[in-house]
Scaffold this active site. Sequence first.
Site, PDB file in Angstrom:
ATOM      1  CD  GLU A  84      -5.484   1.607  -3.082  1.00  0.00           C
ATOM      2  OE1 GLU A  84      -6.659   1.611  -2.735  1.00  0.00           O
ATOM      3  OE2 GLU A  84      -4.539   1.680  -2.273  1.00  0.00           O
ATOM      4  CG  HIS A 134      -1.991   1.032   1.136  1.00  0.00           C
ATOM      5  ND1 HIS A 134      -1.742   2.364   1.376  1.00  0.00           N
ATOM      6  CD2 HIS A 134      -3.290   0.945   0.776  1.00  0.00           C
ATOM      7  CE1 HIS A 134      -2.867   3.047   1.181  1.00  0.00           C
ATOM      8  NE2 HIS A 134      -3.812   2.217   0.812  1.00  0.00           N
TER       9      HIS A 134
HETATM   10  P1  PGA Z   1      -9.761   5.718   0.195  1.00  0.00           P
HETATM   11  O1  PGA Z   1      -8.524   4.720   0.471  1.00  0.00           O
HETATM   12  O2  PGA Z   1     -10.884   4.871  -0.318  1.00  0.00           O
HETATM   13  O3  PGA Z   1     -10.047   6.322   1.535  1.00  0.00           O
HETATM   14  O4  PGA Z   1      -9.297   6.728  -0.800  1.00  0.00           O
HETATM   15  C1  PGA Z   1      -8.269   3.654  -0.399  1.00  0.00           C
HETATM   16  C2  PGA Z   1      -7.012   2.961   0.046  1.00  0.00           C
HETATM   17  O5  PGA Z   1      -6.061   3.638   0.485  1.00  0.00           O
HETATM   18  O6  PGA Z   1      -6.913   1.730  -0.036  1.00  0.00           O
END
Ligand code: PGA
Length: 232
Positions: A157, A85
């Site tokens: 992401e 992440h």
């Molecule tokens: P968010 O986070 O949906 O709050 O933008 C997603 C993540 O970091 O996995």
Amino acid sequence: MIIALNNKSNIEKEEFKNYLEELKTIRTNETVIVCPTFLNIGMVSNLNVKLGAQNVSINENGAYTGEISASQLKSYQVQYTIVGHSERREYQKETDIEINQKIKQLLKNQITPILCVGETLEERKQNKVKEIIEREISIATTDLTDQEKSKIIIAYEPIWSIGTGIIPTNEQIIEVFDMIKTAMPNSNILYGGSANENNIDQLKQISTIDGYLLGGLSLKVDKLKVFLEKLN
Ligand code: PGA
């Protein structure tokens, strides 16, 4: 669809008991995976959703103070684990090589890795998206067979989208998903970054999205239910 809930470093013990009760009221045919903090993982039982973790040690059991191994996770019925992440890459200085080690530990213990990849806004402005995504995937999957690679779920992401309320255009997402599909043809690909009950109507137009990784929305079960209803 795969809907992974990333609780991050949120929800304390008593609050988590209520959260579990709320999760039990979710009715959906999607595969929902809750990824609580390690402390809360032990409290999960008889849940209608699957269990995931947010991190794992690069090592097996042993003298690694503060670490939690893949086999320990497995002993708590963890079936999925988020790796790489962007918050861990940034704050814990986690490297692509360590992410590769974590993926290997998970696969050895039959746990499905959810590998997060994505660019910063700066990198996007410099036209480096392809380079970043390809590098992150290539190093994270070093030494893995095609069969092992196919077990990994990729979560795209964009870092500039996480927790900001801003999502990329559908064209931008489709472009990156195509890059990921080329590198990982047999993997499921999730979108993550400010996905919520309001923008799901736009996101669900993208046919290549196999699911979502939800941070903020994972903490609001009422809104999560609206999101899940709108998916269909
Ligand atoms: P968010 O986070 O949906 O709050 O933008 C997603 C993540 O970091 O996995």
